[in-house]
Write an enzyme that holds these catalytic residues in place. Structure first.
Site, PDB file in Angstrom:
ATOM      1  N   ILE A  70       0.797  -1.225   0.000  1.00 53.40           N
ATOM      2  CA  ILE A  70       0.000   0.000   0.000  1.00 53.40           C
ATOM      3  C   ILE A  70       0.828   1.273   0.000  1.00 53.40           C
ATOM      4  O   ILE A  70       0.296   2.350  -0.179  1.00 53.40           O
ATOM      5  CB  ILE A  70      -1.029   0.056   1.159  1.00 53.40           C
ATOM      6  CG1 ILE A  70      -0.374  -0.250   2.504  1.00 53.40           C
ATOM      7  CG2 ILE A  70      -2.194  -0.864   0.900  1.00 53.40           C
ATOM      8  CD1 ILE A  70      -1.331  -0.115   3.675  1.00 53.40           C
ATOM      9  N   GLY A  73       7.672   4.666   0.544  1.00 57.34           N
ATOM     10  CA  GLY A  73       8.207   5.997   0.791  1.00 57.34           C
ATOM     11  C   GLY A  73       9.702   6.007   0.573  1.00 57.34           C
ATOM     12  O   GLY A  73      10.263   5.085  -0.023  1.00 57.34           O
ATOM     13  N   PHE A  75      11.975   5.705   2.810  1.00 62.21           N
ATOM     14  CA  PHE A  75      12.701   4.773   3.673  1.00 62.21           C
ATOM     15  C   PHE A  75      12.024   3.411   3.794  1.00 62.21           C
ATOM     16  O   PHE A  75      12.675   2.410   3.988  1.00 62.21           O
ATOM     17  CB  PHE A  75      12.862   5.368   5.081  1.00 62.21           C
ATOM     18  CG  PHE A  75      13.509   6.705   5.071  1.00 62.21           C
ATOM     19  CD1 PHE A  75      14.873   6.827   4.879  1.00 62.21           C
ATOM     20  CD2 PHE A  75      12.745   7.855   5.226  1.00 62.21           C
ATOM     21  CE1 PHE A  75      15.469   8.063   4.854  1.00 62.21           C
ATOM     22  CE2 PHE A  75      13.353   9.108   5.202  1.00 62.21           C
ATOM     23  CZ  PHE A  75      14.709   9.203   5.017  1.00 62.21           C
ATOM     24  N   ASP A 230       8.230  16.085   9.407  1.00 65.57           N
ATOM     25  CA  ASP A 230       8.002  15.721   8.003  1.00 65.57           C
ATOM     26  C   ASP A 230       6.521  15.823   7.657  1.00 65.57           C
ATOM     27  O   ASP A 230       5.946  14.931   7.033  1.00 65.57           O
ATOM     28  CB  ASP A 230       8.530  14.299   7.725  1.00 65.57           C
ATOM     29  CG  ASP A 230       8.726  14.034   6.230  1.00 65.57           C
ATOM     30  OD1 ASP A 230       8.717  15.011   5.437  1.00 65.57           O
ATOM     31  OD2 ASP A 230       8.868  12.858   5.847  1.00 65.57           O
TER      32      ASP A 230
END
Ligand SMILES: Nc1ncnc2c1ncn2[C@@H]1O[C@H](COP(=O)(O)OP(=O)(O)O)[C@@H](O)[C@H]1O
Ligand SMILES: [Mg+2]
Length: 438
Positions: A70, A73, A75, A230
């Site tokens: 799903i 990113g 990382f 973030d």
């Protein structure tokens, strides 16, 4: 990669783990049968002896069934999965408290032996979830406090961690940290894009509810001194069917201590506060409020408000709306800054007119709120509680306020003001304005 039961799709998507292989060896004499019963592509099931329940801090033997990717990113990889307690092995609960992979070490919370805690009431075959599992390399030069922070935060507007475990990948032999969280169907980036494609924006009542919940999550986090670092639409999970919002991705989060410097190279470019752009290292949780302002602006505009083409020109994009930064701003943020200061005005009207021009279709109270958030000086920038008390949210407080989720003709009520004692304490003088009976 020699096991024939592993489909190519699975090989590409997931890291294999030793326990999975063992399981397959175990069933080797049923090889053909296993192949016939093999789950469809992308489904990956494995059993681990030490899955830690975040609430009880006990380690239990559990089976994890991953069936959908799903998110991906910078990382981590995020997959959707269900989990169940596995009591098939008689010794499963007599295992050592010290996980071989070091789960729980350095978290400051003891991990006990799972005496079936939480498992007792459940039928053995009862799947729990669905959950979202975020997988990141366990040890890197970049220090992630994600697990540490997710273990202490508990708030309706922050994604909740249910389980966690470490697992060694047989591909690269590296240990991966797995965070099992509650799963939400969407995030603000997808929602903004969805409405933009049909030339709409997120409906105003939804925007208000989302913004309020985002500010409420920040009130709580900042109350602990934790900065998310973030904030951006993809890190804000939402459920369009219930208009609930939860912040996720604590991979950059940190508890900021007064007078202790932190790296300024955090936050994604478009959402970076001006003090970060000029290299400030003694910044505060107000950097998250800037991110909130950018997210709110993006909901109204359908695209990021400050789209710098390069890291150095990000400040220019901000100056195009706010005008030249005051000299005191550079001095206070970073006296060593030697980059472009954008001292010449890039527009001829007043800042107020500039806001009205750019947000020409937005309601005046929304523009007023944005003008209190998108300011250079972090000290003058609105705090979470000041945001929450803004008249922009008055509509939410009305007894008659209801929202219609996308595609639904049935209105739902939102419980947005069910504050805890801790939140009331943090609201301080703003408490009265926000005491709402719903
Ligand atoms: N709990 C969750 N429920 C649903 N989706 C999630 C969840 N956590 C993350 N995601 C999805 O996965 C993406 C990446 O996760 P995130 O934690 O932001 O990782 P990264 O640090 O790699 O950015 C998110 O943008 C979101 O779309
Ligand atoms: Mg992210």
């Amino acid at each position: 990669m020699t096991q024939s039961t592993e489909t190519p799709a699975t090989q590409n998507l997931y890291h294999r783990d030793p326990s999975h292989q063992q399981q397959q060896h175990h069933h080797h004499h049923h090889h053909h049968q296993v192949q016939v019963q093999a789950p469809p592509a992308q489904v990956h099931e494995y059993t681990l002896p030490q899955v830690v329940n975040n609430k009880t801090s006990t380690a239990n033997r559990m089976t994890i069934r991953e069936y959908k990717k799903i998110g991906e990113g910078a990382f981590g990889t995020v997959v959707e999965a269900v989990l169940r307690y596995d009591n098939s092995e008689p010794n499963s609960n007599i295992s050592s408290t010290t996980s071989s992979s070091g789960v729980g070490v350095g978290v400051g919370v003891g991990v006990g032996v799972g005496a079936g805690a939480g498992a007792g009431a459940l039928a053995k075959d009862e799947w729990l979830g669905p959950f979202a599992i975020k997988r990141v390399p366990a040890q890197t030069e970049y220090k992630s406090r994600e697990l540490e922070i997710l273990r202490v935060v508990q708030h309706p507007n922050i994604v909740s961690l249910r389980f966690f475990f470490d697992k060694k990948s047989s591909i690269d032999n590296k240990v991966y940290q797995n965070l099992v969280m509650e799963c939400l169907p969407s995030n603000l980036q997808s929602e903004i894009k969805f409405y933009r494609q049909s030339k709409y924006t997120i409906p105003y009542p939804h925007m208000k509810a989302y913004t309020f919940q985002l500010a409420r999550a920040m009130l709580y986090l900042h109350g602990f001194g934790i900065s998310h670092r973030d904030i951006k639409p993809s890190n804000v999970l939402v459920d369009p069917a219930t208009i609930r919002l939860k912040i996720c991705d604590f991979g950059s989060a940190k508890k900021l201590e007064p007078n202790q410097p932190s790296v300024s190279y955090i936050c994604s470019r478009y959402y970076r506060a001006p003090e970060l752009i000029v290299g400030c290292s003694l910044y505060t949780t107000k950097i998250d409020i800037w991110g909130l302002g950018c997210v709110v602006a993006e909901m109204f505009l359908g695209k990021p408000i400050f789209q710098g083409q390069a890291p150095e020109s990000q400040l220019k994009e901000i100056a195009k709306l706010l005008g030249p930064p005051p000299n005191t701003f550079f001095f206070k943020s970073n006296p060593q800054y030697r980059g472009n200061m954008y001292t010449t005005k890039l527009f001829s009207c007043s800042v107020e007119e500039r806001f009205s021009n750019i947000f020409s279709n937005s309601p005046p109270d929304a523009i007023d709120l944005l003008m209190k958030i998108l300011v250079y000086d972090p000290e003058s920038r609105a705090s979470p509680r000041r945001v929450m008390a803004h008249p922009f949210f008055d509509e939410l407080k009305s007894k008659e306020f209801k929202v219609y989720p996308r595609g639904s003709s049935t209105a739902i009520e939102l419980k947005l003001f069910n504050f805890s004692e801790f939140e009331y304490e943090l609201l301080g003088p703003y408490k009265e304005v926000l005491k709402v009976q719903q």
